[in-house]
Write a protein that holds these residues in place. Sequence first.
Motif, mmCIF file in Angstrom:
data_model
loop_
_atom_site.group_PDB
_atom_site.id
_atom_site.type_symbol
_atom_site.label_atom_id
_atom_site.label_comp_id
_atom_site.label_asym_id
_atom_site.label_seq_id
_atom_site.Cartn_x
_atom_site.Cartn_y
_atom_site.Cartn_z
ATOM 1 N N UNK A 237 0.822 -1.212 0.000
ATOM 2 C CA UNK A 237 0.000 0.000 0.000
ATOM 3 C C UNK A 237 0.853 1.258 0.000
ATOM 4 N N UNK A 238 2.046 1.185 0.569
ATOM 5 C CA UNK A 238 2.935 2.342 0.519
ATOM 6 C C UNK A 238 3.326 2.660 -0.924
ATOM 7 N N UNK A 239 3.549 1.623 -1.726
ATOM 8 C CA UNK A 239 3.869 1.831 -3.144
ATOM 9 C C UNK A 239 2.658 2.406 -3.882
ATOM 10 N N UNK A 240 1.494 1.873 -3.552
ATOM 11 C CA UNK A 240 0.267 2.346 -4.197
ATOM 12 C C UNK A 240 0.020 3.810 -3.863
ATOM 13 N N UNK A 241 0.133 4.154 -2.591
ATOM 14 C CA UNK A 241 -0.142 5.532 -2.189
ATOM 15 C C UNK A 241 0.870 6.508 -2.771
ATOM 16 N N UNK A 242 2.128 6.095 -2.898
ATOM 17 C CA UNK A 242 3.126 6.950 -3.534
ATOM 18 C C UNK A 242 2.752 7.223 -4.985
ATOM 19 N N UNK A 243 2.188 6.233 -5.649
ATOM 20 C CA UNK A 243 1.750 6.401 -7.043
ATOM 21 C C UNK A 243 0.536 7.314 -7.126
ATOM 22 N N UNK A 244 -0.409 7.115 -6.211
ATOM 23 C CA UNK A 244 -1.628 7.923 -6.221
ATOM 24 C C UNK A 244 -1.324 9.395 -5.961
ATOM 25 N N UNK A 245 -0.363 9.655 -5.111
ATOM 26 C CA UNK A 245 -0.019 11.041 -4.826
ATOM 27 C C UNK A 245 0.373 11.791 -6.096
ATOM 28 N N UNK A 246 1.126 11.106 -6.955
ATOM 29 C CA UNK A 246 1.552 11.749 -8.202
ATOM 30 C C UNK A 246 0.370 11.942 -9.138
ATOM 31 N N UNK A 247 -0.411 10.898 -9.324
ATOM 32 C CA UNK A 247 -1.546 10.979 -10.250
ATOM 33 C C UNK A 247 -2.554 12.021 -9.774
ATOM 34 N N UNK A 248 -2.777 12.086 -8.459
ATOM 35 C CA UNK A 248 -3.701 13.075 -7.921
ATOM 36 C C UNK A 248 -3.192 14.494 -8.171
ATOM 37 N N UNK A 249 -1.899 14.703 -7.967
ATOM 38 C CA UNK A 249 -1.322 16.027 -8.189
ATOM 39 C C UNK A 249 -1.415 16.443 -9.654
ATOM 40 N N UNK A 250 -1.195 15.481 -10.551
ATOM 41 C CA UNK A 250 -1.239 15.783 -11.980
ATOM 42 C C UNK A 250 -2.648 16.106 -12.467
ATOM 43 N N UNK A 251 -3.656 15.570 -11.759
ATOM 44 C CA UNK A 251 -5.039 15.777 -12.194
ATOM 45 C C UNK A 251 -5.627 17.093 -11.733
ATOM 46 N N UNK A 252 -4.906 17.805 -10.879
ATOM 47 C CA UNK A 252 -5.436 19.059 -10.332
ATOM 48 C C UNK A 252 -5.349 20.181 -11.380
#
Length: 373
Positions: A358-373
């Motif tokens: 989940x740490x790997x998943x959340x690190x990935x989501x942080x980037x995708x979330x930032x890019x979608x803003x």
Amino acid sequence: MADVHGSYDRLFVAVPNALSASLDEAGGGASVAVFVDGEPVVDVWGGFTDATRSTPWQRDTITNVWSVTKTVTSLCALVLADRGELDVDAPVARYWPEFAAAGKEGVLVRHVLAHTAGLPHSNRPTSAADCYDWDEMTARLAAQATAWEPGTALGYHSLTQGFLIGEVMRRITGRTVGEFLAGEVAGPLGADFHIGLPPQFDRSVAPSIPPPSHTEEFTASAAGGTEGAAGTEGGIRVRDGNSTAWRRAQIPAGNGVGNARSVALLMSVMACGGTVGGVRLLSEATRDRALEVQYRGEDRVLGMPMAWGLGFGVFGRTFGWGGWGGSLAVFEPDARMAVAYVTNQMPDPADGADNRGMEMVMASYDVVTALSR
């Protein structure tokens, strides 16, 4: 910090950093892959394939991903459904007439995929050796009655799901799940993932490493459950999973062998509406049907609330599943992203929840979330 090898988009640097920190803490070896729009943005690996830390994890290292295998087997079943050869709303007995015994005429294919079929365990003590005998296992399941009315309750089918859906697929195609996977799914995509590992790949296998406080007698549990709560009364040990017999067998719920790159590539089919790299395996409609919740409620085996689609755990708008030992595969269609973490180092149950994947998943989501803003 542990050395990490491979490649990654600089925006996703948090992912290899998380892997390095995890390897420092837990040991063993692992690979992580993140695919967006069907293309790799992270493909990294590190650590060692053995407990003595003598053999480095390589780009082509593969290992048993245990119940992550279910996500790949389910994808294979969906490919058949998309072709019109398998109706998920049909009774299992339409394809497997013997299965209707003991009042199981009402068990539907979708019940099997969603763990609501009422057959979470074999009704006899089951060893790893029993799992190597396909005809024995499927005959047992065909003969026994369900533990509840199909579709009315949820109970994780830790090992039985693979034999159930696998026999349906075999009756339709004349091929094992592993053969179908190699010829129709992994092969066309170029994914290094196997159910029933051919001998030529043995050299690339990293054996599972038991938790530091345990030996290879350490016994499997249902994912998320407690030690000894496996779907086989006799239990599956680490040394069973490391045996040649286990690798060669067809156990579509638990003996898939691959790396993070292969798992993320396969899950990208689900993330990207059925087509990856110009290879179309599913229609978007079939993919969307698979993500519809079939049942939501307390899982009788895992002892926790769960929701299932057709072969994938449902966690909001994220889908996927994990395996004994820590490997994890998730995908999010909204972001067209798939993330896989594959490791051979099992965590110690005494340490509590295993959050490495989940740490790997959340690190990935942080980037995708930032890019979608």
